[in-house]
Design a protein around this motif. Structure first.
Motif, PDB file in Angstrom:
ATOM      1  N   HIS A   1      -9.688   1.485   0.092  1.00 28.47           N
ATOM      2  CA  HIS A   1      -9.441   2.319   1.175  1.00 28.47           C
ATOM      3  C   HIS A   1     -10.759   2.116   1.871  1.00 28.47           C
ATOM      4  O   HIS A   1     -11.888   2.678   1.345  1.00 28.47           O
ATOM      5  CB  HIS A   1      -8.937   3.571   0.726  1.00 28.47           C
ATOM      6  CG  HIS A   1      -7.741   3.748   0.269  1.00 28.47           C
ATOM      7  ND1 HIS A   1      -7.108   3.221  -0.600  1.00 28.47           N
ATOM      8  CD2 HIS A   1      -6.687   4.330   0.985  1.00 28.47           C
ATOM      9  CE1 HIS A   1      -5.788   3.504  -1.068  1.00 28.47           C
ATOM     10  NE2 HIS A   1      -5.533   4.368   0.026  1.00 28.47           N
TER      11      HIS A   1
ATOM     12  N   HIS B   1       0.756  -1.347   0.277  1.00 28.46           N
ATOM     13  CA  HIS B   1      -0.206   0.077   0.126  1.00 28.46           C
ATOM     14  C   HIS B   1       0.911   1.372   0.038  1.00 28.46           C
ATOM     15  O   HIS B   1       1.177   1.670   1.221  1.00 28.46           O
ATOM     16  CB  HIS B   1      -1.056  -0.097   1.196  1.00 28.46           C
ATOM     17  CG  HIS B   1      -1.810   1.086   1.226  1.00 28.46           C
ATOM     18  ND1 HIS B   1      -3.350   0.600   1.255  1.00 28.46           N
ATOM     19  CD2 HIS B   1      -1.848   2.433   1.267  1.00 28.46           C
ATOM     20  CE1 HIS B   1      -4.019   2.108   1.211  1.00 28.46           C
ATOM     21  NE2 HIS B   1      -3.158   2.827   1.387  1.00 28.46           N
TER      22      HIS B   1
ATOM     23  N   HIS C   1      -6.106   0.127   4.846  1.00 22.64           N
ATOM     24  CA  HIS C   1      -6.076   0.663   6.268  1.00 22.64           C
ATOM     25  C   HIS C   1      -7.046  -0.455   7.088  1.00 22.64           C
ATOM     26  O   HIS C   1      -6.619  -1.285   7.509  1.00 22.64           O
ATOM     27  CB  HIS C   1      -6.632   2.284   6.238  1.00 22.64           C
ATOM     28  CG  HIS C   1      -5.915   2.953   5.779  1.00 22.64           C
ATOM     29  ND1 HIS C   1      -4.524   3.239   6.352  1.00 22.64           N
ATOM     30  CD2 HIS C   1      -5.887   3.796   4.657  1.00 22.64           C
ATOM     31  CE1 HIS C   1      -3.941   4.242   5.808  1.00 22.64           C
ATOM     32  NE2 HIS C   1      -4.763   4.680   4.556  1.00 22.64           N
TER      33      HIS C   1
ATOM     34  N   ASP D   1       2.351   4.016   2.667  1.00 24.66           N
ATOM     35  CA  ASP D   1       1.077   5.028   2.321  1.00 24.66           C
ATOM     36  C   ASP D   1       1.877   6.105   1.355  1.00 24.66           C
ATOM     37  O   ASP D   1       1.608   6.146   0.160  1.00 24.66           O
ATOM     38  CB  ASP D   1       0.247   5.387   3.506  1.00 24.66           C
ATOM     39  CG  ASP D   1      -1.041   5.923   3.138  1.00 24.66           C
ATOM     40  OD1 ASP D   1      -1.547   5.424   1.966  1.00 24.66           O
ATOM     41  OD2 ASP D   1      -1.906   6.155   3.991  1.00 24.66           O
TER      42      ASP D   1
ATOM     43  N   HIS E   1       1.097   4.961  -2.510  1.00 21.44           N
ATOM     44  CA  HIS E   1       0.636   5.721  -3.550  1.00 21.44           C
ATOM     45  C   HIS E   1       1.687   6.413  -4.387  1.00 21.44           C
ATOM     46  O   HIS E   1       2.584   7.017  -3.929  1.00 21.44           O
ATOM     47  CB  HIS E   1      -0.187   6.915  -3.217  1.00 21.44           C
ATOM     48  CG  HIS E   1      -1.452   6.252  -2.578  1.00 21.44           C
ATOM     49  ND1 HIS E   1      -2.755   6.488  -3.148  1.00 21.44           N
ATOM     50  CD2 HIS E   1      -1.568   6.124  -1.150  1.00 21.44           C
ATOM     51  CE1 HIS E   1      -3.712   5.761  -2.124  1.00 21.44           C
ATOM     52  NE2 HIS E   1      -2.670   5.566  -1.022  1.00 21.44           N
TER      53      HIS E   1
HETATM   54 ZN   LIG Z   1      -3.492   5.075   1.018  1.00 22.73          ZN
END
Ligand SMILES: [Zn+2]
Length: 335
Positions: free
Chosen positions: A195, A14, A218, A275, A16
């Motif tokens: 998410h 995970h 998450h 993240d 971005h």
């Molecule tokens: Zn995220």
């Protein structure tokens, strides 16, 4: 930056890609483009923001410097190489065709450029990576459907596209608006993740499960609902937990209040992830360390479990998964 790579191989699910952009690359591209990035970067190679809105605006400013397809190749290469230096053997990154288009890069060129960077990092540093194009929830159902169509089309010729996900504001519309997009992506053989349960509670996580996901981005607020935790454990759904992000964004009330241990004790498979690392002044290694601290117990066993969970839940072909798991077991045997 010198660092000692983790003796237990790391794996990440995970992150971005635009949110992972190293500050030196952003500085260089901004200079080339003549863009003013005053107030964006601090002295420790992190991005400056103070609340969720200013985080989103810093995120968009960083994304806006990537104006050519080759910039994304260099971004993917820089991120994967940096992970390999931390001891990572596998990485999945979310890619937003919407953000690329806003910066003036056509979706297919964007995805192909990312793939090019990923392949170069694998050749140079041995790290295997896959991409998960994502729809952005607050851009609406039409945009999500379009992102899914692009992902399906791109995956026909780009084998590094392994999944589809949904990110963005958890309070915009309903996750169920992505039902059609997710069904079509599943039909095309893409893995699914959403998410949910970062800002909103158990109902959103239930919506994500109803979309057929095998992973939840998450999902930490599942800890508020015993029955939901039992359902997630029984279905073998893996949570992509980002402990530093949760603390820095105040999604949890400080590290001591993080529910990782409770989720783990309920039998849920957890992974540790960074993240948007330079925004949250973290790295994958730091998130793994934080997670190991939260879980307690034998450190080597916990590190191995996090990597094993990530590899088992990875959207990767079976022979590659087995090869990566083999690397983990070999490293454990000599640890
Ligand atoms: Zn995220």
């Amino acid at each position: 930056m010198t660092q000692t790579p983790s003796p237990i191989p790391l794996a990440e699910l995970h992150c971005h890609i635009e949110g992972a952009a190293p500050t030196d690359l952003v500085r260089e591209l901004a200079h080339r483009n003549g863009q003013d990035i005053t107030g964006l970067i601090n002295g420790e190679n992190g991005y400056i923001w103070s609340d969720f809105d200013s985080f989103l605006s810093a995120y968009d400013r960083v994304a806006s410097v990537f104006t050519r397809a080759e910039d994304y190749s260099n971004l993917a290469y820089a991120y994967a190489s940096g992970l390999a230096a931390q001891g990572a053997i596998y990485s999945e990154t979310f890619s937003s065709t919407d953000h690329a288009e806003q910066a003036g890069v056509e979706p297919m060129a964007y995805l192909n450029a990312l793939a090019d960077g990923i392949k170069r990092a694998e050749v140079d540093h041995g790290i295997v990576s896959r991409m998960i194009p994502t729809g952005v929830r607050h851009f609406g159902t039409q945009a999500i459907n379009r992102a899914a169509d692009i992902a399906i089309e791109a995956a026909k010729t780009n084998p590094l596209i392994a999944g589809f996900g949904i990110a963005g504001s958890e309070v915009a519309g309903s996750l169920l608006d992505a039902n059609d997009a997710f069904a079509r992506c599943a039909g095309a053989g893409l893995g699914l993740t959403a998410h949910a349960g970062e800002w909103t509670g158990p109902p959103t996580i239930r919506d994500a499960i109803s979309l057929g996901v095998t992973r939840i981005g998450h999902g930490v607020r599942a800890a508020e609902d015993e029955a939901l935790m039992a359902e997630i454990a029984a279905k073998g759904i893996t949570l992509e937990v980002c402990p530093v992000s949760n603390v820095v964004l105040n999604a949890v009330d400080g590290l001591d209040a993080h529910p990782a241990k409770q989720l783990h004790n309920a039998g849920i498979k957890l992974t540790a992830n960074s993240d948007d690392p330079p925004h949250f002044h973290t790295t994958l290694a730091k998130d793994v360390e934080t997670m190991v601290h939260l879980l307690g117990g034998d450190e080597t066993a916990m590190r191995a479990m996090l990597t094993r969970n990530a590899l088992n839940a990875a959207f990767v072909d079976e022979p590659t998964r087995q090869k990566l798991l083999g690397k983990l077991e070999t490293a454990l045997a000599s640890a």
